[in-house]
Design an enzyme around this catalytic site. Structure first.
Site, mmCIF file in Angstrom:
data_model
loop_
_atom_site.group_PDB
_atom_site.id
_atom_site.type_symbol
_atom_site.label_atom_id
_atom_site.label_comp_id
_atom_site.label_asym_id
_atom_site.label_seq_id
_atom_site.Cartn_x
_atom_site.Cartn_y
_atom_site.Cartn_z
ATOM 1 N N CYS A 219 0.885 -1.169 0.000
ATOM 2 C CA CYS A 219 0.000 0.000 0.000
ATOM 3 C C CYS A 219 0.923 1.218 0.000
ATOM 4 C CB CYS A 219 -0.990 -0.021 1.168
ATOM 5 S SG CYS A 219 -0.264 0.023 2.813
ATOM 6 N N HIS B 15 14.923 -15.109 11.231
ATOM 7 C CA HIS B 15 14.513 -15.217 12.637
ATOM 8 C C HIS B 15 13.004 -15.269 12.843
ATOM 9 C CE1 HIS B 15 18.513 -13.718 14.639
ATOM 10 N NE2 HIS B 15 18.697 -14.688 13.763
HETATM 11 C C1 RB5 Z 1 -3.905 5.430 0.618
HETATM 12 O O1 RB5 Z 1 -3.944 6.809 0.479
HETATM 13 C C2 RB5 Z 1 -3.058 5.066 1.835
HETATM 14 O O2 RB5 Z 1 -3.683 5.471 3.005
HETATM 15 C C3 RB5 Z 1 -2.773 3.577 1.868
HETATM 16 O O3 RB5 Z 1 -2.161 3.203 0.687
HETATM 17 C C4 RB5 Z 1 -1.860 3.092 2.966
HETATM 18 O O4 RB5 Z 1 -0.671 3.790 2.989
HETATM 19 C C5 RB5 Z 1 -2.466 2.904 4.277
HETATM 20 O O5 RB5 Z 1 -1.821 2.506 5.257
#
Ligand code: RB5
Length: 146
Positions: free
Chosen positions: A69, A102
């Protein structure tokens, strides 16, 4: 197909591009990659994709998974709620290596807004190629789920 050469991957919109690049990279290395989405840069909730990948690893459908993400933080939080999942958020090669040696991490989490392409490939490579040491570390990780 060797199950060590199959892997599931998922991301939200913020890391969609990096997910696609990692998929290509792994295909070239002979991996079979199951893509749990997302499929575009349209805004989505990372939780939905984190659950798909972490659920598949927790259920034993895949031995290993990759989650991405923007920061990697949300995906880490989601994945580590699943029993049996040990998700490691990595942005340096030492952590990627130690998370295998680990911690027997079974999901690597990357922040698409943090790591560049080349570093991401190196992190994934290191993580995939490093074995778990076992021994005293097995007792420790067993006690996480106990
Ligand atoms: C998206 O804007 C962002 O919040 C997501 O990709 C992530 O970083 C969340 O933890």
């Amino acid at each position: 197909m060797d199950s060590d050469k199959t892997i599931i991957i998922g991301s939200d919109h913020a890391a969609f591009e990096l997910k696609e690049k990692i998929k290509d990279y792994l295909f070239q290395k002979g991996y079979v990659v199951e893509d749990a989405g997302t499929d575009s840069q349209e805004s989505v909730n990372y939780v939905d994709y984190g659950k798909k990948v972490a659920g598949a690893v927790a259920d034993g459908k895949f031995k290993k998974g990759i989650l991405l993400c923007g920061s990697g933080l949300g995906m880490s939080m989601v994945a580590n709620r699943f029993k049996g999942v040990r998700a490691a958020l990595c942005s340096d090669v030492f952590s990627a290596k130690m998370s295998r040696l680990h911690n027997d991490s079974n999901i690597i989490v990357l922040g698409g807004r943090i790591v560049g392409d080349i570093l991401a490939f190196e992190l994934v490579d290191t993580w995939l190629c490093t074995p778990f040491e076992g021994g005293r570390h097995q007792d420790r990780i067993s006690s996480i789920d106990a």
